[in-house]
Design an enzyme around this catalytic site. Sequence first.
Site, mmCIF file in Angstrom:
data_model
loop_
_atom_site.group_PDB
_atom_site.id
_atom_site.type_symbol
_atom_site.label_atom_id
_atom_site.label_comp_id
_atom_site.label_asym_id
_atom_site.label_seq_id
_atom_site.Cartn_x
_atom_site.Cartn_y
_atom_site.Cartn_z
ATOM 1 N N HIS A 28 -9.509 -12.424 40.350
ATOM 2 C CA HIS A 28 -8.429 -13.374 40.030
ATOM 3 C C HIS A 28 -8.934 -14.814 40.153
ATOM 4 C CE1 HIS A 28 -5.858 -9.898 41.557
ATOM 5 N NE2 HIS A 28 -5.378 -10.114 40.344
ATOM 6 N N ASP A 141 -8.866 -5.373 32.034
ATOM 7 C CA ASP A 141 -7.749 -4.757 31.324
ATOM 8 C C ASP A 141 -7.923 -5.058 29.839
ATOM 9 O OD1 ASP A 141 -6.035 -3.747 33.595
ATOM 10 O OD2 ASP A 141 -6.283 -5.835 34.175
HETATM 11 O O1 PAF Z 1 -2.863 -7.789 34.618
HETATM 12 C C1 PAF Z 1 -1.879 -7.949 35.367
HETATM 13 O O2 PAF Z 1 -2.014 -8.256 36.547
HETATM 14 C C2 PAF Z 1 -0.473 -7.760 34.802
HETATM 15 O O3 PAF Z 1 -0.445 -6.739 33.865
HETATM 16 C C3 PAF Z 1 0.134 -9.059 34.228
HETATM 17 C C4 PAF Z 1 -0.668 -9.573 33.052
HETATM 18 C C5 PAF Z 1 0.189 -10.116 35.321
HETATM 19 C C6 PAF Z 1 1.564 -8.784 33.741
HETATM 20 O O4 PAF Z 1 2.378 -8.324 34.762
#
Ligand code: PAF
Length: 277
Positions: A28, A141
């Site tokens: 993140h 993702d």
């Molecule tokens: O990837 C994620 O953490 C979630 O799918 C997101 C993009 C924040 C949507 O809830």
Amino acid sequence: MQGIADELRSKGKRIGLVPTMGYLHQGHLSLVDEAKRHSDVVIMSIYVNPTQFGRGEDFDKYPRDLARDEEMASQKSVNYLFVPSDKEMYRDEHLAYVEVEKVSSLLEGEFRPGHFKGVASVVAKLFNIVKPHAAVFGQKDAQQAFIIKKMVEDLNFDVQIIVAPIVREPDGLAMSSRNVYLSPSQREQATVLYKSLRLAEKLVAGGEKDLVRSRAEMVKMITDSSDGKIDYVSFVDPKNFTKIESAKDLDEVQSLLAVRFGKTRLIDNMLLKTGKR
Ligand code: PAF
């Protein structure tokens, strides 16, 4: 949040959004770095979105630690944290959703029906609330990133989508908030995901065009060296995210997989350069 966004925009500030579900890790934080490169003000959202979890999935036990997230975000100089409640995000009778057809129903969509409807809808809401000029998503993702780009393109959202590379642990495991669920033995076995992607990378770069054969080698490696239960090991054409069985005439293919270790489901992927033979 909309008021703050309007004010920032009126001052000519470029807003970068990092949407997350919290329980932050280095992956993140790398998205924050990327957002800083594309904006003046970084807004991170932390919201565990109920509509993207299916029945029997880990919504209730999804790891949450807001105090820790706040500390990490402030150390990274995130300008604003947007942490809405369920009540604020979904009124009693919420009826409007966004669906990106076709690509939402394969791979992750086969095993998590409705997941991408929830993701696309909450991301559309976040875009309307935070009003970002740019938004950063992780390549881990990959299908989600493709779907969001498609939504933005097809529905003319005025936001630049940036996809940042996967951040891995030293032994190759892709960083994920869900890694905390793994027992020490599962954690060790989970390194096979990255190893199997590297195997596919080597095969495809070496000129192997038959992806059914490459897939079989990956499956063998995963099942021989772990107790992981495979949901899918698959290849897609990264240009249109359709499943493929041959790398012929393609410069790149994308390998994606989802494997369950006990109740913990992990996903990973890699973009592979094809070689001549
Ligand atoms: O990837 C994620 O953490 C979630 O799918 C997101 C993009 C924040 C949507 O809830």
